[in-house]
Every structure is written in C-alpha cells, then in structure tokens.
Design a protein around this motif. Structure first.
Motif, PDB file in Angstrom:
ATOM      1  N   GLY A   1       5.390  69.946  89.717  1.00 32.46           N
ATOM      2  CA  GLY A   1       4.946  71.287  89.355  1.00 32.46           C
ATOM      3  C   GLY A   1       4.770  71.508  87.870  1.00 32.46           C
ATOM      4  O   GLY A   1       4.647  72.661  87.444  1.00 32.46           O
ATOM      5  N   ASN A   2       4.750  70.421  87.062  1.00 36.69           N
ATOM      6  CA  ASN A   2       4.650  70.579  85.610  1.00 36.69           C
ATOM      7  C   ASN A   2       3.598  69.646  85.025  1.00 36.69           C
ATOM      8  O   ASN A   2       3.162  68.683  85.664  1.00 36.69           O
ATOM      9  CB  ASN A   2       6.003  70.293  84.935  1.00 36.69           C
ATOM     10  CG  ASN A   2       7.046  71.329  85.283  1.00 36.69           C
ATOM     11  OD1 ASN A   2       6.887  72.500  84.979  1.00 36.69           O
ATOM     12  ND2 ASN A   2       8.123  70.889  85.928  1.00 36.69           N
ATOM     13  N   ARG A   3       3.216  69.985  83.777  1.00 32.76           N
ATOM     14  CA  ARG A   3       2.315  69.137  83.000  1.00 32.76           C
ATOM     15  C   ARG A   3       3.124  68.389  81.926  1.00 32.76           C
ATOM     16  O   ARG A   3       4.081  68.943  81.368  1.00 32.76           O
ATOM     17  CB  ARG A   3       1.233  69.977  82.318  1.00 32.76           C
ATOM     18  CG  ARG A   3       0.135  70.458  83.252  1.00 32.76           C
ATOM     19  CD  ARG A   3      -0.908  71.236  82.474  1.00 32.76           C
ATOM     20  NE  ARG A   3      -2.174  71.305  83.191  1.00 32.76           N
ATOM     21  CZ  ARG A   3      -3.318  71.741  82.671  1.00 32.76           C
ATOM     22  NH1 ARG A   3      -3.355  72.147  81.404  1.00 32.76           N
ATOM     23  NH2 ARG A   3      -4.425  71.755  83.387  1.00 32.76           N
ATOM     24  N   HIS A   4       2.690  67.149  81.647  1.00 39.02           N
ATOM     25  CA  HIS A   4       3.374  66.341  80.643  1.00 39.02           C
ATOM     26  C   HIS A   4       2.345  65.608  79.799  1.00 39.02           C
ATOM     27  O   HIS A   4       1.259  65.253  80.285  1.00 39.02           O
ATOM     28  CB  HIS A   4       4.314  65.319  81.299  1.00 39.02           C
ATOM     29  CG  HIS A   4       5.285  65.934  82.256  1.00 39.02           C
ATOM     30  ND1 HIS A   4       6.479  66.494  81.857  1.00 39.02           N
ATOM     31  CD2 HIS A   4       5.229  66.084  83.601  1.00 39.02           C
ATOM     32  CE1 HIS A   4       7.125  66.964  82.921  1.00 39.02           C
ATOM     33  NE2 HIS A   4       6.377  66.726  83.991  1.00 39.02           N
ATOM     34  N   THR A   5       2.705  65.385  78.537  1.00 39.70           N
ATOM     35  CA  THR A   5       1.872  64.601  77.628  1.00 39.70           C
ATOM     36  C   THR A   5       2.667  63.381  77.186  1.00 39.70           C
ATOM     37  O   THR A   5       3.841  63.509  76.791  1.00 39.70           O
ATOM     38  CB  THR A   5       1.467  65.429  76.397  1.00 39.70           C
ATOM     39  OG1 THR A   5       0.669  66.536  76.820  1.00 39.70           O
ATOM     40  CG2 THR A   5       0.664  64.580  75.413  1.00 39.70           C
ATOM     41  N   LEU A   6       2.024  62.205  77.259  1.00 44.87           N
ATOM     42  CA  LEU A   6       2.657  60.968  76.798  1.00 44.87           C
ATOM     43  C   LEU A   6       1.974  60.538  75.507  1.00 44.87           C
ATOM     44  O   LEU A   6       0.778  60.222  75.497  1.00 44.87           O
ATOM     45  CB  LEU A   6       2.531  59.871  77.858  1.00 44.87           C
ATOM     46  CG  LEU A   6       3.138  58.521  77.480  1.00 44.87           C
ATOM     47  CD1 LEU A   6       4.656  58.651  77.268  1.00 44.87           C
ATOM     48  CD2 LEU A   6       2.824  57.459  78.537  1.00 44.87           C
ATOM     49  N   ALA A   7       2.728  60.576  74.407  1.00 42.44           N
ATOM     50  CA  ALA A   7       2.209  60.132  73.112  1.00 42.44           C
ATOM     51  C   ALA A   7       2.589  58.659  72.916  1.00 42.44           C
ATOM     52  O   ALA A   7       3.776  58.300  72.969  1.00 42.44           O
ATOM     53  CB  ALA A   7       2.794  60.988  71.987  1.00 42.44           C
ATOM     54  N   VAL A   8       1.585  57.817  72.706  1.00 43.60           N
ATOM     55  CA  VAL A   8       1.819  56.372  72.536  1.00 43.60           C
ATOM     56  C   VAL A   8       1.293  55.946  71.175  1.00 43.60           C
ATOM     57  O   VAL A   8       0.282  56.466  70.679  1.00 43.60           O
ATOM     58  CB  VAL A   8       1.138  55.561  73.660  1.00 43.60           C
ATOM     59  CG1 VAL A   8       1.739  55.912  75.009  1.00 43.60           C
ATOM     60  CG2 VAL A   8      -0.361  55.780  73.662  1.00 43.60           C
ATOM     61  N   LYS A   9       2.021  54.949  70.542  1.00 40.81           N
ATOM     62  CA  LYS A   9       1.622  54.465  69.220  1.00 40.81           C
ATOM     63  C   LYS A   9       2.130  53.040  69.039  1.00 40.81           C
ATOM     64  O   LYS A   9       3.280  52.739  69.365  1.00 40.81           O
ATOM     65  CB  LYS A   9       2.211  55.377  68.137  1.00 40.81           C
ATOM     66  CG  LYS A   9       1.779  55.000  66.724  1.00 40.81           C
ATOM     67  CD  LYS A   9       2.348  55.988  65.713  1.00 40.81           C
ATOM     68  CE  LYS A   9       1.867  55.650  64.299  1.00 40.81           C
ATOM     69  NZ  LYS A   9       2.381  56.624  63.298  1.00 40.81           N
ATOM     70  N   ASN A  10       1.227  52.190  68.539  1.00 31.85           N
ATOM     71  CA  ASN A  10       1.628  50.807  68.264  1.00 31.85           C
ATOM     72  C   ASN A  10       2.026  50.683  66.801  1.00 31.85           C
ATOM     73  O   ASN A  10       1.494  51.376  65.932  1.00 31.85           O
ATOM     74  CB  ASN A  10       0.499  49.842  68.595  1.00 31.85           C
ATOM     75  CG  ASN A  10      -0.739  50.092  67.766  1.00 31.85           C
ATOM     76  OD1 ASN A  10      -0.975  51.222  67.327  1.00 31.85           O
ATOM     77  ND2 ASN A  10      -1.540  49.051  67.543  1.00 31.85           N
ATOM     78  N   ASN A  11       2.998  49.797  66.533  1.00 29.21           N
ATOM     79  CA  ASN A  11       3.436  49.475  65.177  1.00 29.21           C
ATOM     80  C   ASN A  11       3.856  48.013  65.145  1.00 29.21           C
ATOM     81  O   ASN A  11       3.919  47.366  66.192  1.00 29.21           O
ATOM     82  CB  ASN A  11       4.562  50.421  64.742  1.00 29.21           C
ATOM     83  CG  ASN A  11       5.694  50.463  65.743  1.00 29.21           C
ATOM     84  OD1 ASN A  11       6.269  49.420  66.074  1.00 29.21           O
ATOM     85  ND2 ASN A  11       6.021  51.666  66.248  1.00 29.21           N
ATOM     86  N   PRO A  12       4.120  47.479  63.971  1.00 31.92           N
ATOM     87  CA  PRO A  12       4.444  46.039  63.901  1.00 31.92           C
ATOM     88  C   PRO A  12       5.621  45.619  64.761  1.00 31.92           C
ATOM     89  O   PRO A  12       5.700  44.470  65.193  1.00 31.92           O
ATOM     90  CB  PRO A  12       4.751  45.832  62.409  1.00 31.92           C
ATOM     91  CG  PRO A  12       3.975  46.906  61.717  1.00 31.92           C
ATOM     92  CD  PRO A  12       4.010  48.076  62.635  1.00 31.92           C
ATOM     93  N   THR A  13       6.516  46.525  65.046  1.00 30.05           N
ATOM     94  CA  THR A  13       7.712  46.144  65.811  1.00 30.05           C
ATOM     95  C   THR A  13       7.547  46.348  67.311  1.00 30.05           C
ATOM     96  O   THR A  13       8.420  45.976  68.083  1.00 30.05           O
ATOM     97  CB  THR A  13       8.907  46.964  65.335  1.00 30.05           C
ATOM     98  OG1 THR A  13       8.643  48.363  65.523  1.00 30.05           O
ATOM     99  CG2 THR A  13       9.167  46.701  63.849  1.00 30.05           C
ATOM    100  N   GLY A  14       6.480  46.990  67.738  1.00 29.25           N
ATOM    101  CA  GLY A  14       6.294  47.209  69.167  1.00 29.25           C
ATOM    102  C   GLY A  14       5.501  48.472  69.452  1.00 29.25           C
ATOM    103  O   GLY A  14       4.705  48.931  68.626  1.00 29.25           O
TER     104      GLY A  14
END
Length: 780
Positions: A530-543
């Motif tokens: 029953g809810n909305r969600h946002t997934l923020a993803v980001k790559n960096n040198p460590t993972g």
C-alpha cells in the motif's frame, strides 16, 4: 317596520362598502404583485422578468400610489429627491450591492473551505454545501410572511440583516486556524469547535439572506409615487446592476483572498480574510440601510396572499373529507368545496395558480444540476491547470464564467435567437423553451463527464493494500541494471535519471539485484503493501550504495500545490532551503521530507555545507505535482540539480470547463426567464407572490435532490455521477414535455374580467332587491 327598513338599508350600505373595499384591495394586490415580481432567488435572469412585468402590466393603472409625503409620528415629512429619484433608493441600491457581494463571496469559497480546512471529503462537502443553499431558498418564504403579516419590510430587513451579519462574522471566526492550534503545527487541534461555529454561522446566514431576499426590492418599489413609473423602471435596472456587480466582483475577489497565506503561528490559506471581507461588507450594508431610515416610506403590513391561498386549500380538503359520502352531489373541482367559506374569486384564482404549480413538479431536477457549479464543478477545477498565461485562475473563480455569459447571452437570445426561430415559422412556445433548457442542462453535464474522463487519465494510480510501487533513481556515473526477483522485471537506468513507478504484488517481490558494469549487489525488499518507495543507487570505487526512501505520498496534491523534496548526492551533509522553507540537514544519499509549494512560481534553492554556499533558481512548477530534486554538485557558487517527477502536474486546462458553463448558461437563459414569464402570464396578478414562493421552493428541492442522488448512487467514478444526473434530467425533461403537451393556456385577465362582471351584476341585483323590499316595507 321602520326597524326592518333600517336594517335593510344598513345591509345595503355594508354591501356597497364591501364592493368598494374589494376594488381597493384588488388595486393594492396588483401593486404588490408588481413588486413581488422583483423577489428574485438569483442575480441573473429571473430579475429581468420583473422589469418586463412593469412595462407590460401598466403600473399607472394598477398600482395604488402612496402619497408624496410619508407619515412619521403623525406628521407629514417631505421626501428628499435627487434627479427625480427619491434619495432613499440610493441607500437601498448600496445595501443590495454590499449584501450580494457578501453572500456570493462567502459562497464562492465555501466548498473548498469544507474540503481543505475542515478536512471533509468531496461527498460530505457537497452535501453540506447543497443543504446550505436549500435553506437559503426556503427561508425567503418565512421572510415574506414576517414582512407582510407582522413586522413590515423595513423592520424585517433590519432585524434579519443583524442576524445575517452575525452569521458572517461567526464564519470568519470559525476559519481562524490559530483558534485551536495550541501546538502551532498548522492544523486545528479541535476541529469540532470549528465545525460547530461553521454550522452556526451558516444557519444564521441562511436565515438572513433568505429572509431579506423578498423584501429589499419590494421595499425599493414602495419608495416611488404612482406618477414615477419611468423612475421606478430605471431603479430596478440599477438595482439589478448592483446585484450583478456585487456577485461578479465577489466571485473574483474572495478566491484571491483565500489563496493568500496568513496566520499568527503558521501560514495557511487565508479563509478568515475570505470570509471576513464579506462579513465587513454585510455590516456596511446594514449601516447604510439604517442611515436612510428617516427618508423611507414604510408601508404597514397588509397581510400575505400565500396565507389566504393555503387556508383556502386546507379548508377545501377538510370540507371534502367531511362530505365524502357518495350521496352528495359531485362538484366540478375539488377546490369548489371551499365555496362555503371563501368567495368565488379567490377559489378561481387559486385554481389557476395550482395549475401552474403542477407544472413546477419536474423543475427541481434542473436546479439539482445547475447549482452544482459551486460544488462538483468547483471540485473538478481543483484537479485542472489554471494557468492562463499572466493570470493564475483559482478553482473557485471559474464560477464567474456563468454571470459573465449571462450578461452576454440574455440580449443575444432575445434579439437574435428568438427572432430567427420566429422567422423559421417555428412555434417556440414558453413550455417548449423550458423543455429545451432542461435538455441543454443535461447536455452540459455530459460535457462535464467528458472533461472528467480526460482528467482521470492524468491522475496517478496509487498501490492497493496488497501492492507496492517502486521507483529507481540512478545517482551514479554509469548505467545501472536492476532485476526484480524472483524474475519479475528487469530495468536499465541511465546515469542521473530515474524510472517511473512500477507496481508489484508485495507478497511476490523478495529482493532487487543491482548491477553497475562488473559491480553487483542485492538489497532485500521488506516493506508492507500500500505504499510507494524510491530506491537511490550509486556506484563508487568501493562498491554499490543502495538506499531505500519511503515516499509517504498516497494522493495527488490539492489546491494546485506541489510537493517538493530533496536527495543529497554530495559526499557530505548539506543544509537545504527553498524559498522561505527550510528542509533542514540532509545526509548523503538520503531524502528530506516533502513540503508544499504553491504552483506556477519559481523559488531560489540554496544549500550550505563543506563545499560552501550555492544556489540556483528552480524551474516553474505546474499545479498538483510532486518532484524529487537531486542535489548533485556546486560549480562556482551555482548549484547543479536534477528533477525527477513523482506525480505529474495537472495537464487538463481549466478552459475546457468553459463549454459546459456555456451550455448551462444557455439552458438557464431559456429555462429561468421563460419559466417565470410563463408562470406570471398564467396566474392572476395578485397571486404572483405564491408563484414566487413555488419557484423558490423548486430551487430548494433541487438542492435536496443532489443530497439524495449523490448519497444513494455510491458511484466511485465522478464522471459516472455526472452521467447519472444528466440521464435523470433527460428523463424528467421527457415527462415535462408530455405534461406540457396536454397543458391548455389560459388568460387570467379575461377570467378576472368575467369575475368582475359577475360581481357587478350580483351587486346590482342585490341592490335592486333591497330597494324593492324597502319600497314594499314602506307601503306596508
């Protein structure tokens, strides 16, 4: 013998005085009838009929003049004049302008006050709105009875205006948010107090505006002499101009006042100002009216014809019930059973009135649709785009389209449309015009339904209790691939871009697999449905960093506002400010809470952090949208940001409501003007007050029908409700057309002339009989 002769002579004298009294009474009734025409329930088309009646009926012959001087405490007082007009009428015109501004200004913002301040849903807001309008059209009958039978017009206007002013003041106080906002969070802590004050204020307003409605115009007509027909006609033109000016200006101004922000502890929509200005104008109206007190002619109450008609009908029904035996001879009409107590003239006039009132039975359905301009159509406008270039139109300002079109359409229809129809040899009778008006109103609601369908296409779809919606935002430097497991969906997201919301069954979605080139990671999905969600993803040198953000938005922003939040893509925390709103400290890869911003404007976005202070002007947001703004980097004090649309703005323009307003206005012109014109042409001159009461009653019943239909239909789609109302009116239109087909037109003047001739013959016969009897008694 002399005693008997004296008694007969006294009886003959009383008979002659009775005839003179009847003729005088008829003349007074005709005068009052001319004035009753002006008792209009609305500012538009009905009011013009009164002016036509003055021109057609010949007031000089029918209206008994009040003297050039009025009596005040037994002394004759000279009435001052200006340009040939009694000076007192200028106070009456100013009073009417202020009162109409007060009423229509308050009513313009009323349904939005219910919805956004009292937090009622659309159905309850609509129900209370139409209950209030129904009361406003029921109380004029009470006001007319009080004025004609008890207090007189002047005292009735003053007394009920005081009630009216108190009601407006109570409404203004009820809308003060800080009245019960003890914790200063921007919301009332005790909504029940505001509801109680609002209901009290609305009841007082209904008593006030309805009570004085039938008195003010008639009181203005009382100020003229019988030789001032031209001035009286001009007065009513000015009077109705003041009505239209007051209502039109208030419908434009009060929504603007409502859109302002005011408050002591927190800034909210300024309903106290939107209600306070009409309250102040009503106080001005009362003061101005009282100032002119010494100049007014104050006619004493002469009784109300509605009471006589009601008593006649009641006695006929009761007498018929008492003599229901089949052995008794039948009478031509059931009203003839009142002949034992009431004279033939009153019975004949009542028959004519009831014949017209019978045709009124289907008419409330028209008003059920017409008065939804202030409720359902205004609520429809809240989901539309009101940007007209340099002008931003508020949803409640769209109601001004109707009075503007009325001013244009009435002369066009009278001077162009009707003459063309006549040239085409079409017998466009009054009842046919009314039928066409009902059909056009039905068509207007079909147009409203089509607009609503287009609006519904732009509305966001939110998840059900068993669903979840997910949106991916890529804050990294390369493209990301996200796999929804187990094997549900696979999406690719470019750098600094995002996806739309994707809907999944909550029970099926277990985890998400995120890939940036050769880098991979997984994140479990453990949220409730029953809810909305946002997934923020980001790559960096460590993972790969993946952060879940809860959106907590389950409906589209209302009143044209926008929801704005920020995501921090800096490696350190920053302080974020937009306009005058501070979002506080936002951690890396975290999001702020949503905040409301008015639509159609730009604000400056500022951040402060380890990288220094940066700013940038936001883009001009639309209306009814939600955005996530990603703060990326700061270059030479200029902030670099990216917009991600969470909820699309309103895209259906308010201009699309104009066709439905145009069709409904055309319906009003041919329905309302013709309806009153037909009614008055088919009823005796002294019964116009009864017809006016019946006409007001149809408006009240129409608003009650809205309550019944909207409450019983249980339709989830608004366009379906519009279609339902259109279908109901179309069915009623067919019924009315059948009733009109069998209706036989009458000439009340001819019938009254016959009654006058019969009365003269009867008086002459009685007089001859008394003289013969007196002569015989003398000889004896």
């Amino acid at each position: 013998m002399k005693l008997q002769q004296t008694q007969r002579n006294e009886k003959l004298k009383r008979s002659r005085e009775s005839v003179r009294s009847r003729n005088t009474e008829l003349m007074f009734q005709k005068k009052n009838a001319c004035l009753e025409v002006q008792k209009t329930p609305k500012l538009t088309v009905e009011e013009m009929v009164g002016c036509f009646q003055y021109a057609l009926n010949g007031i000089r012959q029918t209206c008994i003049a009040l003297t050039a001087n009025s009596k005040s405490k037994g002394k004759l007082v000279s009435i001052p004049s200006c340009f040939g007009f009694p000076l007192s009428i200028f106070f009456i015109v100013i009073n009417e302008f202020c009162e109409r501004f007060s009423y229509y200004g308050m009513r313009a913002v009323l349904v939005l006050y219910f919805k956004y301040f009292l937090q009622w849903d659309d159905n309850l807001s609509t129900a209370i709105y139409h209950t209030f309008v129904a009361l406003c059209y029921l109380t004029p009958i009470l006001g007319a009875l009080i004025a004609d039978s008890w207090l007189g017009k002047f005292k009735t206007i003053v007394s009920l205006s005081i009630v009216y002013t108190i009601g407006q003041a109570v409404m203004s106080v009820s809308s003060i948010n800080d009245l019960t906002d003890h914790n200063h969070d921007g919301s009332p802590d005790n909504v029940s107090v505001h509801i109680a004050l609002s209901v009290t204020g609305l009841i007082l307003i209904a008593l006030g505006t309805g009570g004085i409605k039938p008195c003010v115009s008639a009181f203005g007509g009382d100020q003229f002499e019988d030789d001032q027909e031209k001035q009286r006609s001009r007065f009513f033109s000015i009077f109705y101009l003041s009505i239209n000016a007051g209502s039109l200006l208030s419908t434009i101004i009060t929504p603007i006042l409502r859109a302002q922000e005011c408050g002591i502890h927190s800034k909210q929509r300024c309903y106290p100002l939107a209600f306070g200005v009409p309250a102040a104008l009503m106080a001005v109206a009362l003061v101005v009216f009282i100032i002119g007190s010494r100049m007014y002619k104050k006619v004493q109450p002469q009784g109300n014809v509605m009471i006589q008609v009601a008593k006649c009908i009641g006695f006929a029904i009761k007498n018929r019930f008492r003599h229901r035996s089949k052995q008794l001879p039948k009478r031509e009409h059931w009203l003839d059973w009142a002949s034992e107590k009431y004279d033939k003239r009153l019975i004949a006039q009542t028959k004519m009135v009831l014949k017209v009132l019978f045709l009124y039975i289907p008419l409330p359905m028209f008003w059920a649709l017409f008065d939804q301009q202030g409720s359902r159509w205004t609520l429809q406008a809240t989901t539309m785009d009101g940007n007209f270039g340099a002008i931003q139109i508020q949803p409640d300002q769209m109601q001004t389209v109707n009075p503007i079109l009325i001013v244009i359409m009435v002369p066009v229809v009278d001077t162009v449309v009707y003459p063309l129809i006549k040239k085409c040899k079409i017998n466009f009778t009054p009842l046919r015009k009314i039928t066409v008006g009902m059909f056009l109103a039905s068509l207007a609601f079909v147009a409203a339904a089509l607009v609503q369908v287009q609006i519904d296409k732009t509305l966001p779809v939110f998840p059900t209790a068993d669903q979840s919606q997910i949106k991916i935002i890529n804050l990294g430097t390369g493209s990301a691939t996200v796999q929804f497991e187990p094997g549900l969906q696979n999406v690719s997201v470019k750098s600094m871009e995002g996806t739309a919301y994707m809907t999944f069954e909550t029970s099926q979605l277990k985890l998400l697999n995120i890939a940036f080139g050769n880098q991979n990671t997984t994140t479990p999905f453990q949220w409730s449905g029953g809810n909305r969600h946002t997934l923020a993803v980001k790559n960096n040198p460590t993972g790969i960093a993946a952060h879940w953000l809860s959106d907590n938005v389950t409906s589209k922003p209302e009143e044209g506002n926008n929801l704005i939040r920020f995501i921090n893509n800096f490696p350190h925390a920053v302080q974020v400010t937009m306009g005058d709103t501070a979002f506080g400290t936002v951690e890396p890869l975290s999001a702020s809470n949503y905040s409301l911003f008015p639509g159609g404007r730009k604000d400056e976005i500022k951040i402060a952090g380890n990288s220094g202070n940066c700013s940038v002007a936001s883009e001009a947001f639309g209306f009814g949208s939600a955005y996530t703004i990603v703060i990326n980097k700061c270059t030479e004090k200029t902030l670099n940001i990216t917009y991600s649309e969470d909820i699309p703005p309103n895209t259906v323009h308010m201009a699309w409501q104009i066709p439905q307003y145009f069709i409904l206005t055309c319906a009003e012109v041919v329905f309302s003007v013709t309806g009153l014109e037909f009614s008055y042409s088919q009823a005796p001159s002294n019964m116009k007050a009864v017809l006016q009461a019946g006409w007001l009653l149809t408006v009240a019943v129409g608003n009650i029908i809205v309550l019944i239909v909207a409450g019983a239909s249980k339709l989830s789609e608004q366009w379906a409700e519009y279609v339902l109302f259109a279908a109901l009116l179309l069915a009623v239109c067919i019924i009315f057309a059948i009733m009109a087909y069998f209706y036989t037109y009458v000439d009340p003047n001819e019938i009254e002339a016959q009654l006058d001739e019969e009365e003269k013959k009867q008086v002459k016969k009685d007089q001859d009989g008394y003289e013969k009897q007196a002569e015989a008694d003398s000889q004896m």
